[in-house]
Design a protein around this motif. Structure first.
Motif, mmCIF file in Angstrom:
data_model
loop_
_atom_site.group_PDB
_atom_site.id
_atom_site.type_symbol
_atom_site.label_atom_id
_atom_site.label_comp_id
_atom_site.label_asym_id
_atom_site.label_seq_id
_atom_site.Cartn_x
_atom_site.Cartn_y
_atom_site.Cartn_z
ATOM 1 N N ASN A 317 0.839 -1.202 0.000
ATOM 2 C CA ASN A 317 0.000 0.000 0.000
ATOM 3 C C ASN A 317 0.872 1.249 0.000
ATOM 4 N N LEU A 318 1.884 1.262 -0.870
ATOM 5 C CA LEU A 318 2.799 2.395 -0.955
ATOM 6 C C LEU A 318 2.402 3.323 -2.103
ATOM 7 N N SER A 319 3.034 4.482 -2.136
ATOM 8 C CA SER A 319 2.794 5.425 -3.231
ATOM 9 C C SER A 319 4.035 6.304 -3.396
ATOM 10 N N TYR A 320 5.027 5.790 -4.126
ATOM 11 C CA TYR A 320 6.280 6.516 -4.355
ATOM 12 C C TYR A 320 6.602 6.489 -5.851
ATOM 13 N N TRP A 321 7.517 7.371 -6.262
ATOM 14 C CA TRP A 321 8.097 7.384 -7.606
ATOM 15 C C TRP A 321 7.015 7.487 -8.688
ATOM 16 N N ASP A 322 6.172 8.458 -8.546
ATOM 17 C CA ASP A 322 5.049 8.677 -9.466
ATOM 18 C C ASP A 322 5.522 9.453 -10.697
ATOM 19 N N TYR A 329 11.272 7.908 -14.058
ATOM 20 C CA TYR A 329 11.293 8.734 -12.843
ATOM 21 C C TYR A 329 12.738 8.844 -12.384
ATOM 22 N N MET A 330 13.197 10.072 -12.085
ATOM 23 C CA MET A 330 14.597 10.286 -11.731
ATOM 24 C C MET A 330 14.689 11.146 -10.478
ATOM 25 N N CYS A 331 15.619 10.785 -9.595
ATOM 26 C CA CYS A 331 15.867 11.588 -8.395
ATOM 27 C C CYS A 331 17.310 11.354 -7.953
ATOM 28 N N ASN A 332 18.165 12.338 -8.184
ATOM 29 C CA ASN A 332 19.574 12.197 -7.832
ATOM 30 C C ASN A 332 19.833 12.419 -6.348
ATOM 31 N N LYS A 333 18.965 13.171 -5.686
ATOM 32 C CA LYS A 333 19.153 13.405 -4.253
ATOM 33 C C LYS A 333 18.682 12.183 -3.459
ATOM 34 N N GLU A 334 19.065 12.121 -2.198
ATOM 35 C CA GLU A 334 18.669 11.000 -1.343
ATOM 36 C C GLU A 334 17.176 11.057 -1.053
ATOM 37 N N GLN A 335 16.521 9.912 -1.213
ATOM 38 C CA GLN A 335 15.104 9.763 -0.884
ATOM 39 C C GLN A 335 14.925 8.591 0.075
#
Length: 410
Positions: A317-322, A329-335
């Motif tokens: 039941n997650l909701s990430y990386w939309d 989907y790209m994210c260079n910073k820490e998540q």
């Protein structure tokens, strides 16, 4: 532990069932059957999840993961007698059931078969199923275990049949218990015999409230999933697992050089599974929403810890990386992906595309920094409007002052 009477069993009197239901979403079960003399005749402890692929009313296919069983009953579980062998029967949700049958030979007993029945008329689990009704899958096993030994299989075991995938781990079971005492002698499954624990980076502190050793940024790895038409899923990321078990905090950096990737791709779901000598499995399950976007819906994990224990948990039941379908989907910073209070995943230099991969390459990326920009836009617009308003007011007062000065000259 809760004990309750089920029903009379021919030749065995009344059977007592004692069970412990775990709080993890991966759903730990523990069952002890006792005969009429209150002697233990069967003991079992295990964890299990189910993944069911079904056709929807709009002629597409979806996959539903069942890891939270809800309220569980054990009607039909028996010690066995001369006519029938022991049986574990589990009922959960709306018309779902799971049954394990055991048989006995001269010096061994067997886990003979497993059957799983699910109900696509359950609108909570299968809200848009095309074919409503009961469905059953049956697996003959024939796993032989010496009498008076406890079967143990901490490793992940998978049964696949048509559109159903069953997964089991942390399995401890003994049928035909001798003299009412569960044996301390363990008969290991083949996977447990060959498994080794070789951690990568692992820091243990005496308490989760104690300041941990400074974290080392994990190396980013590139993983992919292939189907019959080529690459269908791409992922590049550095992964750091944060685990708290028995008040002990652990940090594990995933080493991409010793980590393998597998998985599967369907029209509305995609699975990336990572495993290594330390990680039995780390599943990232992606789903499509509103027919135009994808997101990370589920994470399942089972990890060997350095103290010899196994940490397992799941959350569907997650909701990430939309991001929009057709993009990555790209994210260079820490998540941080928070799976539970006891398990979080820190990601670094992340880029994923679970759908519509063309020629094995990433499509245009939606950067997570865009989420931050969304907050800056209204602030910038508001500041600009405020600036314009101040300039208008200043011009008005300056003009008014000059107007009054003109009247004074007469």
């Amino acid at each position: 532990m809760v004990c309750f009477r089920l029903f009379p069993v021919p030749g065995s009197g009344l059977v007592l069932v004692c069970l412990v239901l775990g709080a993890l979403r991966s759903y730990a079960l523990e069952l002890t059957l006792q005969d009429s003399g209150k002697a233990t005749c069967l003991y079992a402890k295990w964890q299990m999840t189910f993944r069911v692929r079904y056709e929807t009313t709009n002629k597409t296919y979806k996959t539903q993961t069942i890891s939270d069983l809800g309220t569980v009953t054990y009607n039909g579980s028996i010690c066995g007698d001369d006519q029938s062998g022991p049986r574990i029967a589990v009922q959960f949700r709306s018309g779902f059931s799971w049954i394990a049958n055991f048989t006995k030979a001269a010096s061994t007993y067997s886990i003979d078969s497993i059957s799983f029945s699910y109900n696509t008329s359950d609108n909570v689990t299968f809200p848009d199923a095309k074919d409503k009704g009961m469905h059953t899958v049956y697996h003959p096993l024939g796993i032989e275990i010496p009498l008076n030994e406890l079967f143990r299989c901490n490793s992940l075991s998978t049964l696949e049949n048509n559109d159903v995938v069953q997964q089991y781990w942390d399995v401890h079971v003994q049928a035909f218990v001798q003299n009412g005492t569960v044996s301390k002698n363990e008969f290991l499954c083949d996977k447990d015999k060959t498994s080794t624990v070789v951690p990568t980076i692992h820091t243990t502190v005496p308490s989760p409230t104690t300041t941990p050793t400074p974290k080392v940024k994990p190396e980013a790895g590139t993983y992919s999933v292939n189907n019959g038409n080529g690459t269908c899923l791409l992922a590049t990321m550095g992964l750091q697992l944060n685990i708290t078990q028995d008040k002990v905090a652990s940090i594990i950096n995933v080493n991409p050089n010793t980590t393998h990737s597998t998985g599967s791709c369907q029209s509305h779901t995609a699975l990336l599974r990572l495993n290594s000598s330390t990680i039995k499995y780390l599943d990232f399950v992606f789903a499509v929403k509103n027919e135009n976007r994808f997101y990370l819906k589920e994470v399942n994990v089972s990890v060997n810890l350095v103290n010899g224990s196994v940490f397992s948990i799941a959350n569907n039941n997650l909701s990430y990386w939309d991001a929009p379908l057709g993009s990555s989907y790209m994210c260079n910073k820490e998540q941080t992906v928070s799976v539970s209070g006891a398990f979080q995943i820190n990601t670094f230099d992340l880029r994923v595309q679970p759908f519509n991969v063309i020629e094995g390459k990433y499509s245009t990326a939606q950067d997570c920094s865009a989420d931050d920009d969304n907050f800056l836009v209204p602030i910038a617009v508001g500041a600009a409007l405020a600036g314009v308003l101040i300039l208008v007011l200043l011009a008005y007062f300056i003009g008014l002052k000059r107007h009054h000065a003109g009247y004074e000259q007469f």
